[in-house]
Write a protein that holds these residues in place. Structure first.
Motif, mmCIF file in Angstrom:
data_model
loop_
_atom_site.group_PDB
_atom_site.id
_atom_site.type_symbol
_atom_site.label_atom_id
_atom_site.label_comp_id
_atom_site.label_asym_id
_atom_site.label_seq_id
_atom_site.Cartn_x
_atom_site.Cartn_y
_atom_site.Cartn_z
ATOM 1 N N PRO A 314 -49.857 -48.742 -78.794
ATOM 2 C CA PRO A 314 -48.449 -49.062 -78.493
ATOM 3 C C PRO A 314 -48.143 -50.443 -79.067
ATOM 4 N N LEU A 315 -47.065 -50.562 -79.780
ATOM 5 C CA LEU A 315 -46.750 -51.817 -80.464
ATOM 6 C C LEU A 315 -45.270 -52.128 -80.306
ATOM 7 N N THR A 316 -44.973 -53.083 -79.460
ATOM 8 C CA THR A 316 -43.578 -53.467 -79.259
ATOM 9 C C THR A 316 -42.962 -53.878 -80.597
ATOM 10 N N THR A 317 -41.764 -53.446 -80.851
ATOM 11 C CA THR A 317 -41.007 -53.706 -82.078
ATOM 12 C C THR A 317 -41.601 -52.976 -83.289
ATOM 13 N N GLN A 318 -42.902 -53.117 -83.500
ATOM 14 C CA GLN A 318 -43.514 -52.544 -84.703
ATOM 15 C C GLN A 318 -43.696 -51.029 -84.593
ATOM 16 N N GLY A 319 -43.989 -50.573 -83.374
ATOM 17 C CA GLY A 319 -44.343 -49.160 -83.218
ATOM 18 C C GLY A 319 -43.118 -48.284 -83.045
ATOM 19 N N LEU A 417 -49.758 -46.686 -68.317
ATOM 20 C CA LEU A 417 -49.269 -47.879 -67.610
ATOM 21 C C LEU A 417 -49.835 -49.106 -68.312
ATOM 22 N N ASN A 418 -48.954 -49.991 -68.722
ATOM 23 C CA ASN A 418 -49.390 -51.207 -69.395
ATOM 24 C C ASN A 418 -49.964 -52.194 -68.375
ATOM 25 N N CYS A 419 -51.239 -52.506 -68.531
ATOM 26 C CA CYS A 419 -51.873 -53.494 -67.653
ATOM 27 C C CYS A 419 -52.496 -54.578 -68.529
ATOM 28 N N LEU A 501 -59.426 -50.083 -73.275
ATOM 29 C CA LEU A 501 -59.744 -51.495 -73.041
ATOM 30 C C LEU A 501 -59.554 -52.285 -74.329
ATOM 31 N N HIS A 502 -58.637 -53.229 -74.296
ATOM 32 C CA HIS A 502 -58.497 -54.189 -75.391
ATOM 33 C C HIS A 502 -59.513 -55.306 -75.101
ATOM 34 N N GLY A 503 -60.417 -55.527 -76.035
ATOM 35 C CA GLY A 503 -61.531 -56.455 -75.785
ATOM 36 C C GLY A 503 -61.167 -57.920 -75.851
ATOM 37 N N ARG A 509 -56.495 -66.011 -77.383
ATOM 38 C CA ARG A 509 -55.542 -65.711 -78.442
ATOM 39 C C ARG A 509 -56.198 -64.782 -79.460
ATOM 40 N N TYR A 510 -55.423 -64.344 -80.428
ATOM 41 C CA TYR A 510 -55.965 -63.384 -81.395
ATOM 42 C C TYR A 510 -56.931 -64.021 -82.400
ATOM 43 N N THR A 511 -57.023 -65.360 -82.387
ATOM 44 C CA THR A 511 -57.906 -66.005 -83.371
ATOM 45 C C THR A 511 -59.370 -65.679 -83.085
ATOM 46 N N GLY A 558 -61.788 -47.829 -76.913
ATOM 47 C CA GLY A 558 -61.938 -49.256 -77.204
ATOM 48 C C GLY A 558 -60.833 -49.695 -78.135
ATOM 49 N N ASN A 559 -60.501 -50.976 -78.060
ATOM 50 C CA ASN A 559 -59.396 -51.488 -78.876
ATOM 51 C C ASN A 559 -59.629 -52.961 -79.211
ATOM 52 N N GLY A 560 -59.443 -53.274 -80.482
ATOM 53 C CA GLY A 560 -59.505 -54.661 -80.910
ATOM 54 C C GLY A 560 -60.103 -54.815 -82.294
ATOM 55 N N ASP A 561 -59.273 -55.277 -83.233
ATOM 56 C CA ASP A 561 -59.722 -55.702 -84.568
ATOM 57 C C ASP A 561 -60.174 -54.583 -85.490
ATOM 58 N N CYS A 562 -59.964 -53.347 -85.153
ATOM 59 C CA CYS A 562 -60.429 -52.264 -86.036
ATOM 60 C C CYS A 562 -59.616 -52.321 -87.335
ATOM 61 N N TYR A 563 -60.313 -52.396 -88.465
ATOM 62 C CA TYR A 563 -59.602 -52.639 -89.725
ATOM 63 C C TYR A 563 -60.051 -51.713 -90.858
ATOM 64 N N VAL A 580 -61.037 -44.906 -80.878
ATOM 65 C CA VAL A 580 -60.658 -46.309 -81.055
ATOM 66 C C VAL A 580 -59.154 -46.381 -81.261
ATOM 67 N N MET A 581 -58.552 -47.317 -80.563
ATOM 68 C CA MET A 581 -57.111 -47.535 -80.716
ATOM 69 C C MET A 581 -56.907 -48.649 -81.742
ATOM 70 N N ILE A 582 -55.952 -48.432 -82.624
ATOM 71 C CA ILE A 582 -55.761 -49.376 -83.731
ATOM 72 C C ILE A 582 -54.347 -49.952 -83.672
ATOM 73 N N GLY A 583 -54.257 -51.270 -83.645
ATOM 74 C CA GLY A 583 -52.949 -51.924 -83.553
ATOM 75 C C GLY A 583 -52.572 -52.577 -84.875
ATOM 76 N N SER A 643 -43.677 -58.176 -92.271
ATOM 77 C CA SER A 643 -44.309 -59.423 -91.827
ATOM 78 C C SER A 643 -45.800 -59.192 -91.552
ATOM 79 N N PHE A 644 -46.185 -57.962 -91.260
ATOM 80 C CA PHE A 644 -47.609 -57.629 -91.123
ATOM 81 C C PHE A 644 -48.164 -57.035 -92.422
ATOM 82 N N PHE A 645 -47.388 -56.163 -93.024
ATOM 83 C CA PHE A 645 -47.817 -55.451 -94.240
ATOM 84 C C PHE A 645 -48.208 -56.452 -95.338
HETATM 85 C C1 LIG Z 1 -46.800 -56.702 -82.552
HETATM 86 C C2 LIG Z 1 -47.603 -56.229 -81.388
HETATM 87 C C3 LIG Z 1 -46.976 -55.538 -80.368
HETATM 88 C C4 LIG Z 1 -47.720 -55.060 -79.285
HETATM 89 N N1 LIG Z 1 -47.095 -54.359 -78.291
HETATM 90 C C5 LIG Z 1 -47.832 -53.802 -77.289
HETATM 91 C C6 LIG Z 1 -47.227 -52.973 -76.311
HETATM 92 O O1 LIG Z 1 -46.018 -52.733 -76.302
HETATM 93 N N2 LIG Z 1 -48.027 -52.431 -75.353
HETATM 94 C C7 LIG Z 1 -49.376 -52.670 -75.323
HETATM 95 O O2 LIG Z 1 -50.077 -52.155 -74.458
HETATM 96 N N3 LIG Z 1 -49.959 -53.455 -76.239
HETATM 97 C C8 LIG Z 1 -49.225 -54.009 -77.221
HETATM 98 N N4 LIG Z 1 -49.845 -54.749 -78.180
HETATM 99 C C9 LIG Z 1 -51.296 -54.873 -78.160
HETATM 100 C C10 LIG Z 1 -51.911 -53.779 -79.022
HETATM 101 O O3 LIG Z 1 -51.602 -52.509 -78.505
HETATM 102 C C11 LIG Z 1 -53.425 -53.933 -79.116
HETATM 103 O O4 LIG Z 1 -53.959 -53.857 -77.823
HETATM 104 C C12 LIG Z 1 -53.819 -55.260 -79.714
HETATM 105 O O5 LIG Z 1 -53.037 -55.563 -80.843
HETATM 106 C C13 LIG Z 1 -55.277 -55.264 -80.125
HETATM 107 O O6 LIG Z 1 -55.533 -54.292 -81.091
HETATM 108 P P1 LIG Z 1 -55.687 -54.669 -82.645
HETATM 109 O O7 LIG Z 1 -56.723 -55.740 -82.749
HETATM 110 O O8 LIG Z 1 -56.088 -53.384 -83.288
HETATM 111 O O9 LIG Z 1 -54.362 -55.173 -83.083
HETATM 112 C C14 LIG Z 1 -49.114 -55.276 -79.237
HETATM 113 C C15 LIG Z 1 -49.733 -55.998 -80.266
HETATM 114 C C16 LIG Z 1 -48.999 -56.457 -81.332
HETATM 115 C C17 LIG Z 1 -49.688 -57.208 -82.428
#
Ligand SMILES: Cc1cc2nc3c(=O)[nH]c(=O)nc-3n(C[C@H](O)[C@H](O)[C@H](O)COP(=O)(O)O)c2cc1C
Length: 716
Positions: A314-319, A417-419, A501-503, A509-511, A558-563, A580-583, A643-645
């Motif tokens: 799930p990605l706010t604005t982007q998704g 449910l977003n937690c 689980l986002h790790g 921060r994302y750094t 699992g979720n985080g940094d998959c590229y 794996v969930m990919i953001g 901006s991401f692409f």
């Molecule tokens: C632009 C952006 C929007 C996001 N919006 C949501 C959201 O609406 N709901 C949510 O659960 N996580 C949101 N996330 C978190 C991602 O779903 C994901 O957990 C996080 O980016 C880690 O995964 P990644 O390393 O693959 O990006 C967002 C992340 C980004 C970068």
């Protein structure tokens, strides 16, 4: 602990295809296997430069700065604040409209009150009564003489709007595809689907080719409105439903009954909890006094997550819908809506209901390998890709929003449910990642959602914890799988079908990299809990088997940094997550799903990448319209995407693999001008790219990237 040697692993199975059936060349390590354009024999035999963490290892011939300068950049603090990007800050639409009193008022849509995108509406508004009709057959205008919009189509075409666009050869992409255009006279390609016909009496009349394209004017206008033409958008909830919700006219009986019971149960539990502290003998009191909830959860549709189902986060604005459609086309098997807020949904607010729309491609079943692990009762033909995510800070909002969603959305895989949302506005309200520290409340939310969602499964997305010094996910996962010790005996499990689980913690921060070794520990825990839950099922099966999702299996993602596919299969094989969930990886390179499907790196050329931009533009217009508003709505979200692409560093330019999502490149030139342009960090270049498909941005158009991308961003 998970192996870090991602590149040296033998070739993984691509989407369940047994290794024996794969091309032999695929058994090579990825680094050897990959053919990189421009990687000469000489270049590959040079002594490689040492790899610097955080810096993309661009081959020297592509660097635009002398090595000394590069080194300096390497030391620079490069901070991309994706936490900001994650925020619920859907860009604000400012749409000028004429109010009844004749004064122009501003209407605001979306949530973001910080970012403005300028105005983008026609100079003079065309009245809906004539917007889709032949010139001589206007519909009745309910405002009569008081209507200050234009009713004269010729005047509107001449003075009311910009001239037609010349992109797409001046041909309306929607008309070309569907033989009708939902934007009618407002379409910025209208010249390609209008005609002037001569009547016997000598008069000439302007008509739309393809006929009156809008059946019921007023329904679903504005962004997202596609009239009576089916452009593949589903989950369009009628205005009347939103209206009834806003007037509190929708009865939510199940929720009311359940919440009534819940408040009594919370009281009882509280008393029990305080007594228990002083008196050991009272510890069984809760189960003795416990009253059954008013009804049991209905049987749920089973879900499935496996190695062949990479998941788009799930990605706010982007998704948004056009982006998800692109990802599905490239191989995403599971998609989520952007996070919607529970309360505005209950109040019938248009912006949040709009987020619940999906593309028909998301309603098809995900891939499923029937020879893989057996999933009791899973019916792939009834499954679909699209789930929605909500945020809520109290059980009644979560429960009622769930009942509403499952009643009014016909295409729904699950409700998540977003937690995990770290953003202050959400956290401080007690929703998102704040729930990680309110586990009892969170458990009640999941139980309640499960009770009222009919056949729709309920899932949760969590982080490792709120603070860096205290990881709480393991405790929480146990609770989501089995319920708290007190409750599980009487109520059974909460019914959480999957946990992602986002790790990372909220504080982190994302750094810093996502912690996949912690994710692996949690995956092992889930495996144990699933076994335990089956035992529990045996004891409660007779009374309440519906409380257990998927016949006792809670999926774990699992979720985080998959590229890349390498990261993806590494996590599945070593961290032992179900999927794996990919953001961000998907926004930076949407073809990551294709890499996973094919099990190999794909060095996409700039022109191929531009076709994805074009697709986004087309899909945007299909979802939001080809009029001034729809086109610039599309432009705004296209710019967010860019901006991401633009962060993608072509792998053909890299000296080493694997590419890492958190690596930033020093300044470089691409293999051609287009590749250089696509890598630009200057948002004005992004606007130029948008103009290739959407025509010139209107004079008032502004775009501010959501986050300052890095220290060497070009000034605008
Ligand atoms: C632009 C952006 C929007 C996001 N919006 C949501 C959201 O609406 N709901 C949510 O659960 N996580 C949101 N996330 C978190 C991602 O779903 C994901 O957990 C996080 O980016 C880690 O995964 P990644 O390393 O693959 O990006 C967002 C992340 C980004 C970068």
């Amino acid at each position: 602990m998970e192996s870090q040697e991602t590149v040296k692993r033998p070739q993984e199975e691509a989407n369940g295809v047994p290794k024996a059936h794969q091309d032999d060349s695929n058994h090579e390590p990825a680094l050897k296997r990959m053919k990189l354009d421009g990687m000469s024999e000489d270049a590959s035999q040079k002594t490689p430069r040492a790899r610097v963490k955080g810096i993309a290892p661009i081959k020297e011939e592509y660097l635009t700065l002398a090595p000394g300068q590069v080194a300096k950049l390497g030391e620079a603090e490069v901070v991309v604040d994706d936490d900001d990007a994650e925020g619920r800050t859907a860009p604000e639409t400012t749409q000028e409209s004429s109010a009844k009193d004749g004064k122009r008022k501003k209407q605001k849509g979306g949530q973001n009150k910080e970012r403005a995108f300028g105005t983008f509406s026609d100079a003079q508004r065309l009245c809906n009564s004539v917007a889709w009709t032949p010139e001589f057959s206007p519909r009745h205008c309910k405002f009569g003489d008081r209507c200050n919009a234009l009713h004269d189509i010729r005047k509107y075409l001449k003075d009311g709007r910009r001239a037609d666009l010349t992109t797409f050869g001046g041909k309306c992409p929607l008309f070309e595809k569907y033989g009708k255009c939902p934007s009618g006279w407002r379409c910025l390609f209208v010249a390609s689907h209008m005609d002037e016909i001569k009547h016997d009496d000598g008069r000439t009349e302007l008509v739309l080719v393809g006929g009156d394209s809008k059946a019921a004017a007023g329904e679903e206008d504005g962004p997202g409105g596609a009239g009576d033409i089916n452009t593949g958008v589903v989950n369009m909830v009628p205005i009347a439903v939103k209206h009834d919700l806003s007037r509190k006219r929708v009865a939510l009986d199940k929720s009311d009954k359940y919440l009534d019971w819940l408040s009594k149960d919370i009281d009882l539990y509280r008393k029990h909890y305080h007594r228990q502290k002083d008196d050991e003998d009272e510890s069984k009191d809760y189960s003795a006094q416990y009253v059954e909830p008013p009804f049991k959860p209905s049987e749920k549709r089973r879900v499935y997550f496996g190695r062949e189902t990479p998941v788009l986060a799930p990605l706010t604005t982007q998704g948004n819908l056009p982006f998800r459609r692109l990802c599905v086309e490239l191989g995403a098997q599971v998609t989520y809506s952007e996070m919607a807020l529970g309360l505005p949904l209950l109040q019938g607010q248009k912006a949040d209901w709009t987020l619940m729309r999906a593309h028909e491609s998301e309603t098809t079943p995900p891939l499923f390998n029937p020879s893989g692990p057996v999933v009791q009762g899973y019916d792939n033909s009834k499954d679909l890709k699209f789930g929605v995510q909500i945020a809520a800070n109290v059980p009644w909002i979560a429960v009622k929003a769930t009942e509403t969603l499952s009643r009014f959305l016909p295409h729904l895989r699950l409700i998540d449910l977003n937690c995990g949302c770290p953003v202050d506005m959400v956290y401080k309200s007690g929703a998102g990642s704040a729930l990680l520290d309110s586990q009892s409340k969170l458990e009640r939310m999941i139980r309640g959602m499960n009770a009222v969602s009919e056949e729709v499964p309920i899932t949760a997305k969590i982080r490792m914890g709120v603070r860096d010094d205290k990881f709480t996910a393991q405790k929480l996962i146990e609770r989501l799988a089995l319920g708290s010790e007190d409750m599980r005996g009487v109520l059974g499990a909460p019914g959480c079908a999957a946990v992602t689980l986002h790790g990372r913690t909220r504080q982190q921060r994302y750094t810093r990299d996502a912690d996949w070794s912690y994710i692996a520990e949690c995956a092992a825990l889930v495996k144990n809990l699933n076994e335990k839950s089956n035992d529990l099922a045996d004891t409660i099966r007779e009374t309440d088997e519906n409380t257990l999702p998927n016949g006792g299996k809670m999926y774990f993602l699992g979720n985080g940094d998959c590229y890349s596919h390498v990261d993806y299969f590494n996590h599945i094989d070593n961290a032992k997550v179900d999927s794996v969930m990919i953001g961000r990886g998907a926004i930076i390179k949407p073809w990551i799903f294709e890499e996973i499907e094919k099990g190999q790196y794909l060095d996409k050329s700039a022109s191929e990448r531009l076709t994805y931009v074009e697709k986004f533009a087309r899909y945007g217009m299909e979802a939001w319209g080809s009029d001034e508003l729809g086109i610039n709505y599309t432009r705004r979200f296209l710019l967010e995407f860019l901006s991401f692409f633009s962060r993608y560093t072509p792998i053909g330019l890299l000296e080493y693999l694997p590419p890492a999502i958190n690596d930033r490149p020093p300044a470089y030139n691409g293999r051609d001008d287009l590749e250089t342009l696509l890598a630009s960090k200057n948002y004005q270049d992004w606007i130029k790219i948008s103009e290739m498909f959407l025509g010139p941005a209107p004079p008032g158009f502004k775009f501010q990237p959501k986050h300052k991308s890095n220290s060497y961003e070009a000034e605008g």
